[in-house]
Scaffold this active site. Structure first.
Site, PDB file in Angstrom:
ATOM      1  N   HIS A   7       8.653  10.956 -11.831  1.00  0.00           N
ATOM      2  CA  HIS A   7       9.586  10.444 -10.994  1.00  0.00           C
ATOM      3  C   HIS A   7      10.593  11.231 -10.564  1.00  0.00           C
ATOM      4  CE1 HIS A   7      12.261   7.089  -9.362  1.00  0.00           C
ATOM      5  NE2 HIS A   7      11.388   7.283  -8.334  1.00  0.00           N
ATOM      6  N   ARG A   8      10.645  11.924  -9.567  1.00  0.00           N
ATOM      7  CA  ARG A   8      11.530  12.826  -8.992  1.00  0.00           C
ATOM      8  C   ARG A   8      11.860  13.998 -10.126  1.00  0.00           C
ATOM      9  NH1 ARG A   8      16.382   8.378  -7.644  1.00  0.00           N
ATOM     10  NH2 ARG A   8      14.873   6.921  -6.750  1.00  0.00           N
ATOM     11  N   GLU A  34       6.246  13.084  -8.421  1.00  0.00           N
ATOM     12  CA  GLU A  34       6.638  12.290  -7.320  1.00  0.00           C
ATOM     13  C   GLU A  34       7.992  12.832  -6.973  1.00  0.00           C
ATOM     14  OE1 GLU A  34       8.830   8.998  -5.289  1.00  0.00           O
ATOM     15  OE2 GLU A  34       9.468  10.118  -7.184  1.00  0.00           O
ATOM     16  N   GLU A 109       6.952  11.856  -0.826  1.00  0.00           N
ATOM     17  CA  GLU A 109       7.480  10.520  -0.449  1.00  0.00           C
ATOM     18  C   GLU A 109       8.216  10.788   0.762  1.00  0.00           C
ATOM     19  OE1 GLU A 109      10.131   6.521  -0.809  1.00  0.00           O
ATOM     20  OE2 GLU A 109       9.504   7.379  -2.564  1.00  0.00           O
ATOM     21  N   LYS A 111      10.909  10.149   3.433  1.00  0.00           N
ATOM     22  CA  LYS A 111      12.204   9.128   3.515  1.00  0.00           C
ATOM     23  C   LYS A 111      12.416   9.003   5.006  1.00  0.00           C
ATOM     24  CE  LYS A 111      13.671   7.680   0.100  1.00  0.00           C
ATOM     25  NZ  LYS A 111      13.324   6.729  -0.745  1.00  0.00           N
TER      26      LYS A 111
END
Length: 245
Positions: A7-8, A34, A109, A111
């Site tokens: 995640h990130r 991600e 993702e 944004k």
């Protein structure tokens, strides 16, 4: 095997959404990343989670009000001041260039739920295609109109709706928008939802799974993937669960 998506990047130990965090995630054994994409004033795609730069850099203000050259002057180390050198906000182009030399998958993702960045989907898709990464990319967003638009523009690139709350029969919803999977908050991914979705051919990749008990639960139910800040911890727990008796 349940995949581990960082995640990130390796956000538990390194500055989130930086090339350093992505490279360290690969070293830690993550199968994928991600990351989050916003857009600058001059229309460049940059990898940063918040609409503002305040939380993760030494700057202030909205990403959309910066030209790329000025955004690049900011230091994205934020709470990791002990690191020896400055970490810039990377462009999506820089990340995909690096990713193309690995075997990792990547969840991008969009944004664009708060600021409707015009043309974001086309720009992301064109870049993914330019690096020949269509089969290793998943496009997700809380803006489901955006991911449906992405599918219409590029049906060869997988899409996945992000869900912050529980949804009745989410596998049916995913199928209805041509998504092969969905990304729920881990609280919205109880075992029965995961099992029913997998049985319907829909992948489930919950976020952001950091607690040991939840990691164990999702590995045991054979979730498609988990999105975590700590890929090393997740890999250790997965190894313990998958160890033959």
């Amino acid at each position: 095997m349940t995949l581990i998506l960082a995640h990130r990047g390796y956000a538990a130990e390194y500055p989130e959404n930086t090339l350093l965090a992505f490279k360290e995630a690969e070293k830690a054994g993550a199968e994928g990343l991600e990351l989050d994409v916003q857009m600058t004033k001059d229309g460049e795609l940059v990898v940063i989670h918040d609409e503002k730069v305040d939380r993760t850099t030494d700057g202030t203000g909205l990403v959309k009000d910066y030209d790329l050259k000025d955004l690049k002057k900011l230091d994205a180390r934020f709470k990791f001041e002990a690191l020896p050198k400055k970490e810039p906000i990377p462009t999506l182009d820089e990340v995909l260039a690096w990713l193309s030399g690995t075997e990792m998958v990547c969840n991008i993702e969009l944004k664009n739920s708060i600021i409707p960045y015009e043309g974001m989907e086309e720009k992301v898709i064109n870049m993914v295609r330019a690096y020949d990464l269509s089969d290793r990319i998943i496009i997700s967003s809380f803006n489901h109109y955006s991911i449906v638009n992405s599918y219409l523009l590029a049906p060869e690139i997988e899409i996945a709706p992000l869900l912050s709350e529980g949804l009745y029969m989410p596998w049916i919803y995913a199928q209805s928008i041509k998504a092969k999977g969905f990304h729920p908050h881990w609280r919205a991914a109880p075992d029965q939802i995961v099992r029913a979705s997998l049985e319907s051919g829909i992948e489930v990749r919950p976020y952001t799974v950091n607690k040991e008990a939840e990691l164990e639960r999702l590995f045991k139910v054979n979730c498609s993937a988990i999105i975590t800040d700590d890929p090393a911890k997740a890999k250790r727990i997965r190894g313990k669960i998958n160890r033959p008796e």
